[in-house]
Write a protein that holds these residues in place. Structure first.
Motif, PDB file in Angstrom:
ATOM      1  N   LEU A 105       0.829  -1.211   0.000  1.00 25.34           N
ATOM      2  CA  LEU A 105       0.000   0.000   0.000  1.00 25.34           C
ATOM      3  C   LEU A 105       0.862   1.259   0.000  1.00 25.34           C
ATOM      4  O   LEU A 105       0.580   2.221  -0.731  1.00 25.34           O
ATOM      5  N   GLU A 106       1.922   1.265   0.794  1.00 28.43           N
ATOM      6  CA  GLU A 106       2.825   2.428   0.840  1.00 28.43           C
ATOM      7  C   GLU A 106       3.537   2.599  -0.497  1.00 28.43           C
ATOM      8  O   GLU A 106       3.655   3.715  -1.002  1.00 28.43           O
ATOM      9  N   SER A 107       4.003   1.507  -1.072  1.00 30.00           N
ATOM     10  CA  SER A 107       4.710   1.612  -2.348  1.00 30.00           C
ATOM     11  C   SER A 107       3.785   2.140  -3.446  1.00 30.00           C
ATOM     12  O   SER A 107       4.192   2.975  -4.253  1.00 30.00           O
ATOM     13  N   LEU A 108       2.553   1.689  -3.463  1.00 29.84           N
ATOM     14  CA  LEU A 108       1.613   2.190  -4.467  1.00 29.84           C
ATOM     15  C   LEU A 108       1.260   3.654  -4.226  1.00 29.84           C
ATOM     16  O   LEU A 108       1.068   4.414  -5.176  1.00 29.84           O
ATOM     17  N   ARG A 109       1.189   4.059  -2.971  1.00 22.92           N
ATOM     18  CA  ARG A 109       0.958   5.478  -2.669  1.00 22.92           C
ATOM     19  C   ARG A 109       2.086   6.322  -3.255  1.00 22.92           C
ATOM     20  O   ARG A 109       1.859   7.338  -3.903  1.00 22.92           O
ATOM     21  N   VAL A 110       3.318   5.871  -3.061  1.00 20.21           N
ATOM     22  CA  VAL A 110       4.487   6.600  -3.571  1.00 20.21           C
ATOM     23  C   VAL A 110       4.488   6.620  -5.099  1.00 20.21           C
ATOM     24  O   VAL A 110       4.640   7.681  -5.723  1.00 20.21           O
ATOM     25  N   VAL A 111       4.310   5.473  -5.706  1.00 20.91           N
ATOM     26  CA  VAL A 111       4.381   5.352  -7.160  1.00 20.91           C
ATOM     27  C   VAL A 111       3.262   6.123  -7.852  1.00 20.91           C
ATOM     28  O   VAL A 111       3.496   6.800  -8.848  1.00 20.91           O
ATOM     29  N   THR A 112       2.049   6.050  -7.320  1.00 19.21           N
ATOM     30  CA  THR A 112       0.931   6.746  -7.978  1.00 19.21           C
ATOM     31  C   THR A 112       1.018   8.259  -7.820  1.00 19.21           C
ATOM     32  O   THR A 112       0.370   8.985  -8.557  1.00 19.21           O
ATOM     33  N   LYS A 113       1.824   8.718  -6.888  1.00 19.83           N
ATOM     34  CA  LYS A 113       2.027  10.168  -6.729  1.00 19.83           C
ATOM     35  C   LYS A 113       3.271  10.655  -7.480  1.00 19.83           C
ATOM     36  O   LYS A 113       3.720  11.775  -7.297  1.00 19.83           O
ATOM     37  N   GLY A 114       3.854   9.766  -8.309  1.00 21.21           N
ATOM     38  CA  GLY A 114       4.975  10.171  -9.146  1.00 21.21           C
ATOM     39  C   GLY A 114       6.344   9.788  -8.612  1.00 21.21           C
ATOM     40  O   GLY A 114       7.356  10.099  -9.227  1.00 21.21           O
ATOM     41  N   GLY A 115       6.393   9.102  -7.485  1.00 22.48           N
ATOM     42  CA  GLY A 115       7.671   8.709  -6.906  1.00 22.48           C
ATOM     43  C   GLY A 115       8.173   7.375  -7.454  1.00 22.48           C
ATOM     44  O   GLY A 115       7.566   6.764  -8.327  1.00 22.48           O
ATOM     45  N   VAL A 116       9.305   6.967  -6.892  1.00 22.10           N
ATOM     46  CA  VAL A 116       9.937   5.704  -7.263  1.00 22.10           C
ATOM     47  C   VAL A 116      10.096   4.872  -6.000  1.00 22.10           C
ATOM     48  O   VAL A 116      10.442   5.404  -4.943  1.00 22.10           O
ATOM     49  N   TRP A 117       9.869   3.577  -6.101  1.00 20.93           N
ATOM     50  CA  TRP A 117       9.973   2.673  -4.954  1.00 20.93           C
ATOM     51  C   TRP A 117      11.042   1.622  -5.233  1.00 20.93           C
ATOM     52  O   TRP A 117      10.890   0.789  -6.122  1.00 20.93           O
ATOM     53  N   LEU A 118      12.132   1.693  -4.476  1.00 21.88           N
ATOM     54  CA  LEU A 118      13.222   0.738  -4.609  1.00 21.88           C
ATOM     55  C   LEU A 118      13.724   0.369  -3.222  1.00 21.88           C
ATOM     56  O   LEU A 118      13.623   1.162  -2.295  1.00 21.88           O
ATOM     57  N   GLY A 119      14.318  -0.796  -3.099  1.00 18.81           N
ATOM     58  CA  GLY A 119      14.918  -1.212  -1.839  1.00 18.81           C
ATOM     59  C   GLY A 119      16.189  -0.428  -1.545  1.00 18.81           C
ATOM     60  O   GLY A 119      16.816   0.151  -2.445  1.00 18.81           O
ATOM     61  N   GLN A 120      16.587  -0.423  -0.283  1.00 17.54           N
ATOM     62  CA  GLN A 120      17.768   0.331   0.139  1.00 17.54           C
ATOM     63  C   GLN A 120      19.045  -0.139  -0.559  1.00 17.54           C
ATOM     64  O   GLN A 120      19.894   0.683  -0.913  1.00 17.54           O
ATOM     65  N   LYS A 121      19.204  -1.434  -0.766  1.00 19.48           N
ATOM     66  CA  LYS A 121      20.400  -1.946  -1.442  1.00 19.48           C
ATOM     67  C   LYS A 121      20.511  -1.387  -2.859  1.00 19.48           C
ATOM     68  O   LYS A 121      21.584  -1.024  -3.319  1.00 19.48           O
ATOM     69  N   ILE A 122      19.382  -1.319  -3.525  1.00 21.51           N
ATOM     70  CA  ILE A 122      19.379  -0.820  -4.901  1.00 21.51           C
ATOM     71  C   ILE A 122      19.682   0.672  -4.924  1.00 21.51           C
ATOM     72  O   ILE A 122      20.458   1.144  -5.757  1.00 21.51           O
ATOM     73  N   ILE A 123      19.124   1.411  -3.991  1.00 20.12           N
ATOM     74  CA  ILE A 123      19.393   2.852  -3.912  1.00 20.12           C
ATOM     75  C   ILE A 123      20.874   3.097  -3.639  1.00 20.12           C
ATOM     76  O   ILE A 123      21.506   3.940  -4.281  1.00 20.12           O
ATOM     77  N   ARG A 124      21.447   2.339  -2.680  1.00 21.38           N
ATOM     78  CA  ARG A 124      22.883   2.490  -2.400  1.00 21.38           C
ATOM     79  C   ARG A 124      23.714   2.166  -3.624  1.00 21.38           C
ATOM     80  O   ARG A 124      24.696   2.839  -3.926  1.00 21.38           O
ATOM     81  N   ARG A 125      23.311   1.148  -4.340  1.00 19.01           N
ATOM     82  CA  ARG A 125      24.042   0.761  -5.551  1.00 19.01           C
ATOM     83  C   ARG A 125      23.975   1.871  -6.602  1.00 19.01           C
ATOM     84  O   ARG A 125      24.983   2.176  -7.264  1.00 19.01           O
ATOM     85  N   LEU A 126      22.820   2.483  -6.755  1.00 17.23           N
ATOM     86  CA  LEU A 126      22.687   3.594  -7.699  1.00 17.23           C
ATOM     87  C   LEU A 126      23.585   4.765  -7.309  1.00 17.23           C
ATOM     88  O   LEU A 126      24.218   5.392  -8.166  1.00 17.23           O
ATOM     89  N   ILE A 127      23.642   5.026  -6.034  1.00 19.50           N
ATOM     90  CA  ILE A 127      24.470   6.139  -5.548  1.00 19.50           C
ATOM     91  C   ILE A 127      25.947   5.859  -5.774  1.00 19.50           C
ATOM     92  O   ILE A 127      26.691   6.722  -6.239  1.00 19.50           O
ATOM     93  N   THR A 128      26.396   4.653  -5.462  1.00 23.60           N
ATOM     94  CA  THR A 128      27.818   4.332  -5.605  1.00 23.60           C
ATOM     95  C   THR A 128      28.238   4.162  -7.068  1.00 23.60           C
ATOM     96  O   THR A 128      29.390   4.403  -7.409  1.00 23.60           O
ATOM     97  N   ASP A 129      27.310   3.744  -7.921  1.00 25.26           N
ATOM     98  CA  ASP A 129      27.634   3.592  -9.353  1.00 25.26           C
ATOM     99  C   ASP A 129      27.700   4.963 -10.001  1.00 25.26           C
ATOM    100  O   ASP A 129      28.321   5.202 -10.953  1.00 25.26           O
TER     101      ASP A 129
END
Length: 129
Positions: A105-129
């Motif tokens: 429910l939280e992820s759909l709230r974020v996504v339907t309002k224009g946000g992105v939903w990713l796990g912390q590992k993936i976010i850290r990987r995006l930042i370090t890459d």
């Protein structure tokens, strides 16, 4: 708000529909052809897409069919590489097929309002890459 649930696995579709019952109006697609048809004929606030239903080529084709759609990919075995690959192709959310009700429910709230939903590992990987 309308959410399209797409999986070839009827148990997954039932589970997702039960988790969203009372929160969102849902429709179901059990094949890639049905998913494409619904994406062409209707607008959905988000599309829950079971990874087992789609591969990279099929997803690229689907994005062409519905370029404005907000796709949330759910995988039975979430993987950073898979998430990054599909993120580059246009998904706006990535998670486990068996996500809990509050997180879904939280992820759909974020996504339907224009946000992105990713796990912390993936976010850290995006930042370090």
């Amino acid at each position: 708000m309308a959410i399209l649930l797409s999986s070839a696995n009827s148990n997954v579709l039932i589970r997702w529909a039960d988790l969203l019952n009372g929160h969102y109006k849902t429709e179901k697609a059990q094949s890639l052809a049905e998913l494409k048809r619904l994406c062409v004929n209707k607008k959905f606030d988000a599309i829950l897409l079971h990874r087992m239903l789609i591969d990279v080529a099929a997803f690229s084709s689907l994005r062409t069919t519905a370029p404005a759609a907000r796709f949330f990919l759910l995988s039975d075995r979430p993987d950073e590489e898979e998430a990054l690959l599909f993120l580059k192709l246009g998904i706006v959310g990535y998670g486990n097929t068996y996500i809990s009700s509050p997180r879904l429910l939280e992820s759909l709230r974020v996504v339907t309002k224009g946000g992105v939903w990713l796990g912390q590992k993936i976010i850290r990987r995006l930042i370090t890459d």
